[in-house]
Every structure is written in structure tokens, then in C-alpha cells.
Design a protein around this motif. Structure first.
Motif, mmCIF file in Angstrom:
data_model
loop_
_atom_site.group_PDB
_atom_site.id
_atom_site.type_symbol
_atom_site.label_atom_id
_atom_site.label_comp_id
_atom_site.label_asym_id
_atom_site.label_seq_id
_atom_site.Cartn_x
_atom_site.Cartn_y
_atom_site.Cartn_z
ATOM 1 N N LEU B 30 0.757 -1.285 -0.098
ATOM 2 C CA LEU B 30 0.040 0.072 -0.067
ATOM 3 C C LEU B 30 0.766 1.403 0.047
ATOM 4 O O LEU B 30 0.351 2.378 -0.123
ATOM 5 C CB LEU B 30 -0.986 0.049 1.224
ATOM 6 N N LYS B 31 2.078 1.062 0.083
ATOM 7 C CA LYS B 31 3.198 2.301 0.091
ATOM 8 C C LYS B 31 3.315 2.732 -1.141
ATOM 9 O O LYS B 31 4.460 2.781 -1.780
ATOM 10 C CB LYS B 31 4.309 1.959 1.062
ATOM 11 N N THR B 32 2.285 3.219 -1.835
ATOM 12 C CA THR B 32 2.434 3.639 -3.341
ATOM 13 C C THR B 32 1.526 4.898 -3.514
ATOM 14 O O THR B 32 0.597 4.939 -2.642
ATOM 15 C CB THR B 32 2.104 2.643 -4.394
ATOM 16 N N VAL B 33 1.700 5.762 -4.502
ATOM 17 C CA VAL B 33 0.983 6.713 -4.591
ATOM 18 C C VAL B 33 0.224 6.441 -6.017
ATOM 19 O O VAL B 33 -0.429 7.459 -6.563
ATOM 20 C CB VAL B 33 1.575 8.105 -4.889
ATOM 21 N N SER B 34 0.195 5.180 -6.353
ATOM 22 C CA SER B 34 -0.700 4.974 -7.768
ATOM 23 C C SER B 34 -1.369 3.758 -7.422
ATOM 24 O O SER B 34 -1.485 3.123 -6.370
ATOM 25 C CB SER B 34 0.614 4.545 -8.679
ATOM 26 N N ARG B 35 -2.476 3.428 -8.575
ATOM 27 C CA ARG B 35 -3.358 2.462 -8.524
ATOM 28 C C ARG B 35 -2.865 1.249 -9.171
ATOM 29 O O ARG B 35 -3.366 0.219 -9.266
ATOM 30 C CB ARG B 35 -4.638 2.706 -9.207
ATOM 31 N N ARG B 77 -9.125 -0.841 2.702
ATOM 32 C CA ARG B 77 -8.060 -0.627 1.405
ATOM 33 C C ARG B 77 -8.834 -0.922 0.126
ATOM 34 O O ARG B 77 -9.174 -1.808 -0.246
ATOM 35 C CB ARG B 77 -6.801 -1.383 1.643
ATOM 36 N N GLU B 78 -8.911 0.107 -0.794
ATOM 37 C CA GLU B 78 -9.467 -0.235 -2.128
ATOM 38 C C GLU B 78 -8.202 -0.881 -3.168
ATOM 39 O O GLU B 78 -8.492 -1.607 -4.122
ATOM 40 C CB GLU B 78 -9.739 1.137 -2.840
ATOM 41 N N HIS B 79 -7.178 -1.027 -2.504
ATOM 42 C CA HIS B 79 -5.850 -1.689 -3.035
ATOM 43 C C HIS B 79 -6.375 -3.029 -3.306
ATOM 44 O O HIS B 79 -5.784 -3.769 -4.134
ATOM 45 C CB HIS B 79 -4.896 -1.599 -2.278
#
Lengths: 476, 197
Positions: B30-35, B77-79
């Protein structure tokens, strides 16, 4: 005479902007809490579509999930960089997005910084009767002060930023009533663990749970926030506890709470929200408080709860075949044999913190058990992580930090810490942790980590003995 | 969002109960700023087992996942939905879902089909050897062996999926109603605005 309504129905009705023919409602959102992990893609979406934030005044941003809990400033007061580049990038994104969109931002080094669900009520930003959302499932927490609060995904974060609304179907209502008084050594955490064990991890799915009864009424706000925090672990999207004098006393004078004549008007309104006599719930569960013991989880679902005096269950003892399979898988992961006494399970790690149990009362409960004692030598890692800078300051004013440090525990900076393995605080593979957090999922505290959920007093007791321990034995 | 109507193909017969979003996508992903690119972390703990279902050749690119009760419980988390989408999953079939996950799924063009456990058990058997057909318009799940299960879905969600709707644009059509609500709220309960700190 209007139809008698529940607390949930009153809050819901007061927030409906439009009701669509299919029953979907456009709901106004009073408060939006934003953190660094689930918001970057939402802000990117706003930027791509050229949209603004509709109500920055109703939005509050604070980093909590991946900030390290080690000191954030050096001896000269200079801010220390975050070593992990991905965490640093997420923090930098929030630090840039908040001012760009005019949103209040609490910096990682500010005294008010902390876990978003500790900060909201503490700042009086969260209020009874409001709708509160955040891109985090433990938003259910704010139901402890009587707010309709729930977690949302990142698409919904973007939707709320852009429109200050959500499109929702009304939930069903569920009452969980806890009658009577809990015994000594039994805390709010034990109440909610017991409830989760009773209703199951999907027991509240599709429902908003209102917690009622004398044992709930007797709780402090800290305790109520703990109970409502874990509504999601029973599948409910939100929990609610009717606001009362305890709630009003807690909120009065907090920075964003109403002042003067506004305060009086607010209290009058909040009092009107209590469930009407004669209102009915879609589902009801009654629990006798006297049946609740200090509790602990044995498996990898928060429904896997036994009293600390109990044993690891035999998977064959469950009626449901899918639960039998799940329990067998859980026990293999947890490295436990059926029939083992919970009190014989050794733990190498202790985590006291998280949005469930990091408020001042939690710090006091843990300190009361550990005072004058020392952690067991077999406990390798024991950290205490206050939920906010203000909790930390208060605890230090009371000397609690010294009690923990003298007992061999580490006293950390505020954040989500070892609850979710996103920051440097992790439990090593194969090791156990007595943890005051909310989830014992596979890998939750780090790959291969084995979590036993407990109350702060129980975690402190485990730190002293090096095994899961009935805190009542240390209270004698 | 990609519209979704008919989906046909192999289905991964996972079948587990209480599959939480930490299992679907662990927090360190989850440590990302992208989808993008989250398929690599999807079901990481399960895929550590070399004999796992996800990496078997027959399930590569499978568009359907079959699971047990309370799929997607836990974190918001939508991730989790992004990770499933990145794996190529367009439909999940389970007896029940967490509320947050099913909402996130729909917003990412993934259909959460609810069927009773008996139907799930049958579909898991079929999925071991044969494809499964899902038809959102007619709300059916069928197999080439004359199995036919119908499912319920909220009409608004169905419309969003069929048309690939962007909910924000839809809500913006209600701008005047939102503004009227805000004015009324300010008049009736002015203290609802955060006090000047």
C-alpha cells in the motif's frame, strides 16, 4: 406522532439530500478525515479531472499509518528524514496535497499529530450526530461519541473530496446490549472481543450496530471508542453509542467543538438523538456482562476469541465445516495445538497501541499492571505507542513513561505502529505478539507474525510473565 | 471504469472463508501513490505456497474468483480491488462480502456475485476443470453442464457496472440539492461547522 426511530435512523434521516427511486440515498458528510495511505490516488483523481475540494473546512488531514514511531527530531530539534523512500513519498504527497487544496493539516512533528481516530475526538473535530468518513475501516471508532462514522475506499475518498457526499443504501440496524456490570480486570477491549466472538466476523454485515445496556453506559469515552472501533471486526460498517453527559463532558472545550451558545444548542440537539422508546432493530443480541472474562484470540480472525482461562479449541468442535477448515488453517499458521491452555502460550513481543487502545486510559491501565515490575527476559520487543502527541504529553505528565521505561518497555512517538506492518514496527516471522490492536489476520503485523489480541492490561501482564496471562492474577 | 456485462472463463476455486483484505493485498504493497501494478502482491501469503491455485497454468488470466463467506473483510483498502483487477479478475462469487469491499469492487468494475453456499460448492467443482459464465444483464451464473444460478444485485450497482459509470459525474448533477442542504444546515445547526480553533 412520528414513528419511533433508532439513533442510526435519526442521524441517517438528518443527512439525506436526495432519495433515489431505487432506495439509494445521497448523504451529506459532515467530517472527512484524511491520512497518507489511502488519499494519494484520490488527490491524483481530482487533479486529473480538474476538480476542487468542495468543503476543505470539513476536512482534516494527518499522517499516521507509515510514520516511524522513533524520534522525529534530532537533539537540535531538526526534523529527521523518513528513511523508507515509499513512506517518505506518501507523506510528501499529503504534505503537498493538503495545502494545495486548502485542507487543515496536522504535521508529523506537531504536538497534535497522532492516529486519525484518536485525533478526531481529541480535537473535538468529531462530534455526536455527525457523519464522519475516512479511508480507513476503523473509522467506526468515532461511533463511540455517537457519530455515524465508517470507512471508505479511495474512490469514495475522491467522491467526498469532490462533492462532500456519498451515494449509499441505508443499513439495517442491530442492537448489541450488554447488561449488568463487568468484573475486575475486564475492560472495554474484553467486551468487544467477547462480542466479536459471539456474533462472528460477519455477524454485523449490512448492519450498523448500536451498543446499549448498563455495561456500555458505564464506560468512559476512551472505552466506548475502543468498543465502537472494532464494530468492523464483527462485519458492521459502523458502531454507535448514544451520546450522554459523559460524551458532552469529554468534548466540551476541545478545539473544534462548539463554543458558548452554540455549545448549548448542540447539546440540546445531541440529547434528541437517543433511540426512541418503542423503536425496533432489525436484529438484537443480548450479552450478560458477568459472562465476559479477560479475553484473547487464538486464531487469525477476530472472531477466534476465548477467555484467558480457556484452551485452544479443536477445529472439529465447530459445527460449520468451512469454520472447521478455517480453524485448522489458523492453528497451523499460529503454531498452536488444540487443548493448549491459553495461559501456557509464550509471547516474545508486546505491542500496546493502535486506534483501538492508545488513549490515556489505555496507557494508565497498562502502567497500573506493570508498575514496580519488569518485563520477562524472554520478551524480546515491547513497545508502548501513545495514540497522539497529546496522549503522550499527558502520560508523561503523569509519569507513565517512566513506569514503562523502568519496566524495560520502549516509549515511542505516536502512530499506527505495529498494528499493520506498514512502518518499521513489525513482528518477526514465526514470533508471537500480545497486541492491543484490532486484527489478528495472517501477516497483519508482518509476514509470518502471530497475533494474540488482548486489552492493554493483559498486554502488560504478558510483558511481565512472557506468556499470555490472566491479568487478574497480577491484580491480587 | 470498464463496463461489464458478460464474463466467461476459468474461475479460481479458492473457496476459503473470511478472506481478509490483508490476505488479498498485504499492507507493504500500500506504500504507493499509484493504483497500478498491485497484482504482483495479490494473495502474497497464499502464493508463498508453491502449489497455490493462483499460479497454476490453468488459472492464468482467469477472470473469476470463487470464495467463501465474508470475502474482503477487514481493512477498507481499495488496493484489494485494484489488486484483483490487476490480476484480471472481473467477477468474484461468494456467499457474502464485507460491505466496504463490495462497494470498492463495483467502483472498479468488478462484480461481486452473491450465491448460497450450495451453489458455491457446485461451482467450485466445475471450476476445477471447466469455465463458468456470468451474465450481469440477466443476473445468472451458468455452466456447460446445465447449472443455472440466478443472483440479486442492487439496481444502482448493476447500472454503474453495465454502463461503466463515473459516480462523481453523476453526483455533480445534484449540485443544487447539495448546496441547498448546506444552506439549510448552516441556518438550522450552525454549530455543525468546526469551531475556529
Amino acid at each position: 406522532m412520528n414513528r419511533p426511530r433508532t439513533l442510526y435512523e435519526k442521524i441517517w434521516d438528518a443527512h439525506v439530500i436526495e432519495r433515489r427511486p431505487d432506495g439509494t440515498c445521497l448523504i451529506f458528510i459532515d467530517r472527512h478525515l484524511v491520512h497518507e495511505v489511502t488519499s494519494p490516488q484520490a488527490f491524483a483523481g481530482l487533479r486529473a479531472s480538474g476538480r476542487a475540494v468542495r468543503r476543505p473546512d470539513l476536512t482534516l488531514a494527518v499522517p499516521d499509518h507509515n510514520v516511524p514511531t522513533t524520534p522525529r527530531k534530532d537533539a537540535n530539534g531538526n526534523r529527521l528524514p523518513i528513511v523508507d523512500p515509499e513512506s517518505a513519498a506518501q507523506l510528501a504527497a499529503l504534505e503537498k496535497n493538503a495545502p494545495e487544496y486548502g485542507i487543515r493539516y496536522i504535521d508529523a512533528v506537531a504536538a497534535e499529530q497522532g492516529i486519525v481516530h484518536v485525533v478526531g475526538p481529541e480535537q473535538g473535530f468529531s462530534l455526536p450526530g455527525t457523519t464522519i468518513v475516512c479511508g480507513d475501516s476503523h473509522t467506526a471508532c468515532h461511533g463511540g461519541i455517537g457519530a455515524l462514522a465508517f470507512g471508505i475506499g479511495t474512490s469514495e475518498v475522491e467522491h467526498v473530496l469532490a462533492t462532500q457526499t456519498l451515494l449509499l443504501q441505508p443499513a439495517k440496524t442491530m442492537e448489541v446490549r450488554v447488561d449488568g456490570e463487568v468484573g475486575p480486570g475486564v475492560s472495554a477491549k474484553d467486551i468487544i472481543l467477547h462480542i466479536t466472538g459471539t456474533i462472528g466476523a460477519a455477524g454485523g454485515t449490512g448492519h450498523v450496530i448500536e451498543y446499549t445496556g448498563s455495561a456500555i453506559r458505564a464506560l468512559s469515552i476512551e472505552g466506548r471508542l475502543t468498543v465502537s472501533n472494532m464494530a468492523i471486526e464483527g462485519g458492521a460498517r459502523a458502531g454507535l453509542i448514544a451520546p450522554d453527559d459523559v460524551t458532552f463532558a469529554y468534548l466540551k472545550g476541545r478545539p473544534y467543538a462548539p463554543k458558548g451558545a452554540d455549545w448549548d444548542a448542540a447539546v440540546d440537539y445531541w440529547r434528541s438523538l437517543a433511540t426512541d422508546p418503542g423503536a425496533t432493530y432489525d436484529k438484537s443480541v443480548v450479552i450478560n456482562a458477568a459472562d465476559i472474562a479477560p479475553s484473547v484470540t487464538w486464531g487469525t480472525s477476530p472472531e477466534d476469541v476465548v477467555p484467558i482461562t480457556g484452551v485452544v479449541p479443536d477445529p472439529a468442535s465447530f459445527a460449520d465445516p468451512s469454520k472447521q477448515a478455517a480453524a485448522a488453517k489458523s492453528l497451523a499458521y499460529m503454531g498452536l495445538e488444540p487443548g493448549t491452555r491459553m495461559q501456557d502460550v509464550a509471547v516474545e513481543n508486546i505491542f500496546i497501541g493502535s486506534c483501538t487502545n492508545s488513549r490515556i486510559e489505555d496507557m494508565r491501565a497498562a502502567a497500573a499492571v506493570i508498575k514496580g515490575r519488569h518485563k520477562a527476559d524472554t520478551v524480546k520487543w515491547a513497545i508502548v505507542v501513545p495514540g497522539s502527541g497529546l496522549v503522550k504529553r499527558q502520560a508523561e505528565a503523569e509519569g507513565l513513561d517512566r513506569i514503562f521505561i523502568e519496566a524495560g518497555l520502549e516509549w515511542r512517538e505516536p502512530g499506527c505502529s505495529a498494528c499493520l506492518a506498514m512502518n518499521p514496527d513489525k513482528v518477526p516471522p514465526g514470533e508471537r505478539c500480545a497486541s492491543t490492536s484490532n486484527r489478528n489476520f495472517v501477516g497483519r503485523q508482518g509476514p509470518g507474525s502471530r497475533t494474540h489480541l488482548v486489552s492493554p492490561a493483559m498486554a502488560a501482564a504478558a510483558a511481565v510473565t512472557g506468556r499470555l496471562t490472566d491479568v487478574r492474577e497480577l491484580m491480587r | 471504469m470498464n463496463p461489464l456485462d458478460k464474463v466467461e472463463g476459468r474461475a479460481i476455486p479458492l473457496g476459503l472463508k473470511n478472506v481478509d483484505t490483508d490476505v488479498i493485498i498485504p499492507a507493504h504493497w500500500l506504500k504507493t501513490v499509484s493504483r497500478e501494478g498491485m497484482g504482483g502482491g495479490a494473495f502474497e501469503s497464499l502464493r508463498a505456497d508453491p502449489d497455490n491455485l493462483f499460479d497454476r497454468p490453468e488459472y492464468q488470466g482467469a477472470p473469476i474468483l470463487i470464495a467463501g463467506d465474508n470475502f474482503g473483510c477487514g481493512s477498507s483498502r481499495e488496493h484489494a480491488a485494484w489488486a484483483l483487477g490487476d490480476l484480471g479478475i472481473r467477477v468474484v462469487i461468494a456467499p457474502s462480502y464485507s460491505d466496504i469491499f463490495s462497494g470498492n469492487a463495483v467502483k472498479n468494475g468488478i462484480l461481486p456475485v452473491v450465491l448460497p453456499q450450495a451453489a458455491i460448492d457446485r461451482l467450485i467443482e466445475v471450476a476445477k476443470t471447466d469455465p463458468i459464465h456470468v451474465d450481469l444483464e440477466h443476473q445468472t451464473v451458468t455452466t456447460q453442464f446445465q447449472d443455472r444460478f440466478t443472483f440479486e444485485i442492487d439496481p444502482f450497482r448493476k447500472m454503474c457496472l453495465l454502463e461503466g459509470l463515473d459516480e462523481i459525474s453523476l453526483t455533480e448533477k445534484s449540485d443544487a440539492a447539495i448546496a441547498a442542504y448546506e444552506q439549510k444546515l448552516d441556518a438550522e445547526r450552525p454549530w455543525m461547522r468546526p469551531a475556529a480553533a
